[in-house]
Design an enzyme around this catalytic site. Structure first.
Site, PDB file in Angstrom:
ATOM      1  CG  PHE A 105      -7.774  17.860  21.956  1.00  0.00           C
ATOM      2  CD1 PHE A 105      -7.119  18.866  22.655  1.00  0.00           C
ATOM      3  CD2 PHE A 105      -7.942  16.622  22.565  1.00  0.00           C
ATOM      4  CE1 PHE A 105      -6.629  18.642  23.936  1.00  0.00           C
ATOM      5  CE2 PHE A 105      -7.452  16.392  23.853  1.00  0.00           C
ATOM      6  CZ  PHE A 105      -6.795  17.406  24.526  1.00  0.00           C
ATOM      7  CG  LEU A 107      -4.786  12.542  24.726  1.00  0.00           C
ATOM      8  CD1 LEU A 107      -3.431  12.999  25.269  1.00  0.00           C
ATOM      9  CD2 LEU A 107      -5.867  12.788  25.796  1.00  0.00           C
ATOM     10  CB  SER A 108      -6.671   8.944  20.969  1.00  0.00           C
ATOM     11  OG  SER A 108      -7.589   9.410  21.915  1.00  0.00           O
ATOM     12  N   GLY A 123      -5.209   5.243  24.560  1.00  0.00           N
ATOM     13  CA  GLY A 123      -6.550   5.822  24.537  1.00  0.00           C
ATOM     14  C   GLY A 123      -6.883   6.270  25.944  1.00  0.00           C
ATOM     15  CD  GLU A 161     -14.254  15.669  24.153  1.00  0.00           C
ATOM     16  OE1 GLU A 161     -14.389  16.299  25.217  1.00  0.00           O
ATOM     17  OE2 GLU A 161     -14.360  16.174  23.029  1.00  0.00           O
ATOM     18  CB  THR A 200     -14.586   4.822  28.136  1.00  0.00           C
ATOM     19  OG1 THR A 200     -13.805   4.565  29.317  1.00  0.00           O
ATOM     20  CG2 THR A 200     -13.726   4.623  26.886  1.00  0.00           C
TER      21      THR A 200
HETATM   22  C1  LIG Z   1     -15.359   8.730  16.469  1.00  0.00           C
HETATM   23  C2  LIG Z   1     -14.230   8.994  17.422  1.00  0.00           C
HETATM   24  C3  LIG Z   1     -13.727  10.270  17.536  1.00  0.00           C
HETATM   25  C4  LIG Z   1     -12.649  10.539  18.398  1.00  0.00           C
HETATM   26  N1  LIG Z   1     -12.104  11.787  18.450  1.00  0.00           N
HETATM   27  C5  LIG Z   1     -10.934  11.983  19.120  1.00  0.00           C
HETATM   28  C6  LIG Z   1     -10.230  13.221  19.034  1.00  0.00           C
HETATM   29  O1  LIG Z   1     -10.659  14.177  18.371  1.00  0.00           O
HETATM   30  N2  LIG Z   1      -9.044  13.340  19.699  1.00  0.00           N
HETATM   31  C7  LIG Z   1      -8.528  12.321  20.430  1.00  0.00           C
HETATM   32  O2  LIG Z   1      -7.447  12.500  20.998  1.00  0.00           O
HETATM   33  N3  LIG Z   1      -9.181  11.140  20.551  1.00  0.00           N
HETATM   34  C8  LIG Z   1     -10.355  10.942  19.900  1.00  0.00           C
HETATM   35  N4  LIG Z   1     -11.020   9.735  19.987  1.00  0.00           N
HETATM   36  C9  LIG Z   1     -10.426   8.658  20.779  1.00  0.00           C
HETATM   37  C10 LIG Z   1     -11.216   8.328  22.029  1.00  0.00           C
HETATM   38  O3  LIG Z   1     -11.102   9.366  22.955  1.00  0.00           O
HETATM   39  C11 LIG Z   1     -10.723   6.973  22.534  1.00  0.00           C
HETATM   40  O4  LIG Z   1     -11.196   5.992  21.628  1.00  0.00           O
HETATM   41  C12 LIG Z   1     -11.194   6.678  23.945  1.00  0.00           C
HETATM   42  O5  LIG Z   1     -10.555   7.527  24.858  1.00  0.00           O
HETATM   43  C13 LIG Z   1     -10.948   5.224  24.356  1.00  0.00           C
HETATM   44  O6  LIG Z   1      -9.630   4.832  24.058  1.00  0.00           O
HETATM   45  P1  LIG Z   1      -9.381   3.451  23.282  1.00  0.00           P
HETATM   46  O7  LIG Z   1     -10.225   3.461  22.064  1.00  0.00           O
HETATM   47  O8  LIG Z   1      -7.923   3.293  23.104  1.00  0.00           O
HETATM   48  O9  LIG Z   1      -9.951   2.337  24.243  1.00  0.00           O
HETATM   49  P2  LIG Z   1      -9.150   1.647  25.458  1.00  0.00           P
HETATM   50  O10 LIG Z   1      -8.512   2.674  26.296  1.00  0.00           O
HETATM   51  O11 LIG Z   1      -8.289   0.574  24.918  1.00  0.00           O
HETATM   52  O12 LIG Z   1     -10.349   1.004  26.271  1.00  0.00           O
HETATM   53  C14 LIG Z   1     -10.975  -0.239  25.906  1.00  0.00           C
HETATM   54  C15 LIG Z   1     -11.980  -0.573  27.005  1.00  0.00           C
HETATM   55  O13 LIG Z   1     -11.298  -0.763  28.251  1.00  0.00           O
HETATM   56  C16 LIG Z   1     -11.834   0.104  29.243  1.00  0.00           C
HETATM   57  N5  LIG Z   1     -10.768   0.541  30.141  1.00  0.00           N
HETATM   58  C17 LIG Z   1      -9.543   1.020  29.816  1.00  0.00           C
HETATM   59  N6  LIG Z   1      -8.851   1.334  30.930  1.00  0.00           N
HETATM   60  C18 LIG Z   1      -9.651   1.051  31.991  1.00  0.00           C
HETATM   61  C19 LIG Z   1      -9.528   1.161  33.403  1.00  0.00           C
HETATM   62  N7  LIG Z   1      -8.427   1.650  33.957  1.00  0.00           N
HETATM   63  N8  LIG Z   1     -10.559   0.769  34.173  1.00  0.00           N
HETATM   64  C20 LIG Z   1     -11.706   0.286  33.625  1.00  0.00           C
HETATM   65  N9  LIG Z   1     -11.892   0.161  32.284  1.00  0.00           N
HETATM   66  C21 LIG Z   1     -10.886   0.549  31.479  1.00  0.00           C
HETATM   67  C22 LIG Z   1     -12.417   1.275  28.444  1.00  0.00           C
HETATM   68  O14 LIG Z   1     -13.396   1.977  29.202  1.00  0.00           O
HETATM   69  C23 LIG Z   1     -13.006   0.549  27.257  1.00  0.00           C
HETATM   70  O15 LIG Z   1     -14.246   0.009  27.581  1.00  0.00           O
HETATM   71  C24 LIG Z   1     -12.111   9.480  19.180  1.00  0.00           C
HETATM   72  C25 LIG Z   1     -12.650   8.198  19.062  1.00  0.00           C
HETATM   73  C26 LIG Z   1     -13.671   7.933  18.184  1.00  0.00           C
HETATM   74  C27 LIG Z   1     -14.195   6.521  18.063  1.00  0.00           C
END
Ligand SMILES: Cc1cc2nc3c(=O)[nH]c(=O)nc-3n(C[C@H](O)[C@H](O)[C@H](O)COP(=O)(O)OP(=O)(O)OC[C@H]3O[C@@H](n4cnc5c(N)ncnc54)[C@H](O)[C@@H]3O)c2cc1C
Length: 379
Positions: free
Chosen positions: A123, A125-126, A131, A363, A365
């Site tokens: 899947f 999306l990211s 993210g 999925e 944070t």
């Molecule tokens: C091992 C692993 C497997 C994964 N598998 C998949 C996958 O199969 N498919 C897929 O699509 N994605 C996948 N992901 C991605 C994952 O879903 C994202 O890493 C996650 O959604 C967070 O996005 P980001 O890393 O860009 O962090 P960011 O969005 O940059 O967030 C950084 C920090 O800011 C906080 N933050 C951001 N916006 C806000 C807000 N509005 N209010 C308060 N706090 C906020 C977040 O909670 C976090 O603490 C995976 C990630 C990892 C590490």
């Protein structure tokens, strides 16, 4: 109100427990250390029906309810969270998304093979810069008449190099914002599709996480899921169910660590008695057990909501928020109960502690779960 599991539920739970103990436990430490994908084990999970548990049997699935799925996810995650994330993505995101929103042709072509575990899905999306803010899609799917031209990069994709089918979210019409996003089924061997190097991770090291690159990939129009512009809704609806899977993964990690802590506390002696006789250890175990029971009830409530076609947006987010916190706290305490032995690999709890952290990140944070929950509360 009935808290009793049915005979079928108990049978699924027992089968998952047996499989985890006999097939996943041997080698789990080595797979974690060498970042080895549990390929053989996933194949067997497919044969046992764990890869498409809730899919209609006419498409090769198990036709089970979400409660059964939670019970199985907990048992598999107690032993190997790297295997359970593969199971969770395939069941909750890929199979559910295709079965709920796909065309009959898409189901016959892809779902039948995904539900039996013959192939696995991913899947996507990211992105590097999208993210939590999933509306900021930079991957584009340009409408070229009878196909979309897909360009861009996806980040952190679970099953990145092992999947055969990828559900990719991309922007078609920038002017329409999130209403201009589409979800496309991309096959692994489509021209212009490349897989980046494997991420070297803190936890769930047996799962394979990659970035994916799309350069002028021609995706036929019949591979679009839902109507034009449905992609963002598709992603959000799919992730709402996915949270139940990740919440149960967190629950399993917590209960696995708790069971190891109880066993160790009864064996290890300090000051002439088993450490379980010291009240400080007893209180840790009492807190762990209470939190785990509360997390389990939230997971089962969310699954029950899904099974009874009630809204499970809030209950799923609550289950994930709480269970992932419990997973983190419980695994840290389980390491503490093990003392120095908890700090080395043979005792499993250090791996569970590392694996627990991801449940607060992917999925959605924990911060995003709070946004989802509070939005529902303030409606
Ligand atoms: C091992 C692993 C497997 C994964 N598998 C998949 C996958 O199969 N498919 C897929 O699509 N994605 C996948 N992901 C991605 C994952 O879903 C994202 O890493 C996650 O959604 C967070 O996005 P980001 O890393 O860009 O962090 P960011 O969005 O940059 O967030 C950084 C920090 O800011 C906080 N933050 C951001 N916006 C806000 C807000 N509005 N209010 C308060 N706090 C906020 C977040 O909670 C976090 O603490 C995976 C990630 C990892 C590490």
């Amino acid at each position: 109100m009935n808290f009793q599991l049915t005979e079928e539920h108990l049978a699924v739970q027992a089968a998952a427990r047996e499989f985890a103990q006999t097939e996943l436990l041997p080698g789990v430490i080595e797979r974690d250390e060498h970042q080895k994908f549990p390929a053989e084990q996933i194949k067997k999970m497919g044969e046992l029906g764990f890869m498409g548990m809730m899919v209609d049997p006419k498409y090769g699935g198990g036709g089970m309810d979400a409660v059964s799925y939670v019970l199985a996810m907990e048992e598999i995650s107690k032993i190997d969270a790297s295997a359970s994330v593969v199971m969770s993505v395939n069941n909750s995101l890929v199979c559910w998304g295709l079965e709920t929103f796909g065309t009959e042709e898409q189901k016959q072509k892809y779902l039948t093979r995904l539900a039996t575990g013959e192939i696995i899905g991913a899947f996507c999306l990211s992105e590097p810069e999208a993210g939590s803010d999933a509306t900021s899609q930079r991957t584009t799917a340009e409408d070229k008449g009878d196909y979309y031209l897909l360009n861009g990069t996806k980040n952190w994709i679970t099953n990145g190099s092992t999947a055969s089918v990828y559900l990719v979210i991309a922007q078609t019409d920038v002017e329409k914002g999130h209403r201009g996003i589409n979800a496309l089924i991309v096959e692994r061997d489509m021209e212009g599709f490349a897989i980046g190097p494997k991420e070297n991770k803190l936890g769930i090291r047996g799962s394979d996480t990659h970035s994916l690159m799309f350069t002028d990939v021609k995706v036929p129009k019949e591979n679009r899921i839902g109507d034009d512009g449905f992609g963002f809704k598709f992603a959000m609806a799919t992730l709402a169910g996915g949270r139940i899977g990740i919440a149960s993964q967190a629950l399993g990690i917590a209960s696995g660590a708790y069971e190891l802590a109880v066993k160790y506390a009864k064996e290890r002696k300090a000051f002439g008695v088993e450490i379980a006789k010291h009240q400080a250890i007893q209180f840790k175990l009492a807190d762990m057990a209470t939190n785990i029971e509360a997390a389990r009830l939230l997971c089962l409530q969310a699954a029950y909501d899904k099974d009874t076609h009630a809204d499970y947006g809030k209950s799923g987010a609550m289950a994930k928020l709480f269970a992932s916190k419990v997973a983190m706290e419980t695994t840290v305490e389980a390491v503490q109960v093990h003392g120095g032995y908890g700090f080395v690999k043979e005792y499993h709890v250090e791996r569970l502690m590392r694996d627990a952290k991801i449940t607060q990140i992917y999925e959605g944070t924990s911060e995003i779960q709070k946004i989802v929950i509070s939005r529902e509360l303030l409606k």
